[in-house]
Design a protein around this motif. Structure first.
Motif, PDB file in Angstrom:
ATOM      1  N   LYS A 196       0.833  -1.195   0.000  1.00 36.58           N
ATOM      2  CA  LYS A 196       0.000   0.000   0.000  1.00 36.58           C
ATOM      3  C   LYS A 196       0.871   1.249   0.000  1.00 36.58           C
ATOM      4  O   LYS A 196       1.766   1.379   0.826  1.00 36.58           O
TER       5      LYS A 196
ATOM      6  N   ASP B  71      -3.417   3.558  -4.795  1.00 37.09           N
ATOM      7  CA  ASP B  71      -3.483   2.943  -3.468  1.00 37.09           C
ATOM      8  C   ASP B  71      -2.554   1.742  -3.295  1.00 37.09           C
ATOM      9  O   ASP B  71      -1.869   1.621  -2.298  1.00 37.09           O
ATOM     10  N   TYR B  72      -2.554   0.824  -4.261  1.00 38.13           N
ATOM     11  CA  TYR B  72      -1.816  -0.431  -4.104  1.00 38.13           C
ATOM     12  C   TYR B  72      -0.883  -0.667  -5.294  1.00 38.13           C
ATOM     13  O   TYR B  72      -1.225  -0.335  -6.428  1.00 38.13           O
TER      14      TYR B  72
END
Length: 141
Positions: free
Chosen positions: A95, A133-134
């Motif tokens: 993350k 985000d990831y």
């Protein structure tokens, strides 16, 4: 670089510190062009690094070779499915949790891979695609 590959760079390892944890080393590397540096916590039993090693790092939004979003989790892929991970020796999913302004045109990006941290300091133009985000981190020597 495919659309799914957000960042790609080759680094030279400058420092390896294995004193704090049993299976984790903190490695520091600088890109071959000298514009980008990183600090990375890595499981040295799975992917041992020493000073002066050259490491290619890719940060990608998906492991699919065609760049499409992950429809299945990486654990659900069959052994027959070919992915970006097949071309690398060490793969983590993490993350992106913080961005900071750096000096001049640089920014700082912080990513957590289940407690193993990656910090990258480099030019805004190279690191701005990481504003998601990831990500997957893929490494090979």
């Amino acid at each position: 670089m495919a659309d799914s590959q957000l960042f790609e760079e080759t680094f030279t390892i400058e420092t390896v510190d294995s004193q704090k944890y049993d299976r984790v080393s903190r490695v520091i590397g600088e890109s071959t062009d000298g514009q980008t540096t990183f600090w990375l916590d890595i499981n040295h039993e799975l992917f041992p690094l020493i000073e002066k090693d050259s490491v290619q790092m890719v940060l990608a939004s998906t492991l699919n070779l065609d760049g499409t979003k992950d429809e299945k989790g990486w654990r659900e892929l069959s052994r027959m499915d070919s992915t970006l991970a097949d071309m690398y020796d060490y793969v983590c999913h993490g993350k992106v949790y913080r961005f900071e302004e750096g000096s001049g045109e640089n920014i700082k990006v912080y990513i957590s891979f289940g407690g193993l941290l990656l910090y990258i300091d480099g030019p805004y133009k190279k690191l701005t695609p990481l504003r998601i985000d990831y990500v997957y981190m893929l490494l090979k020597k």
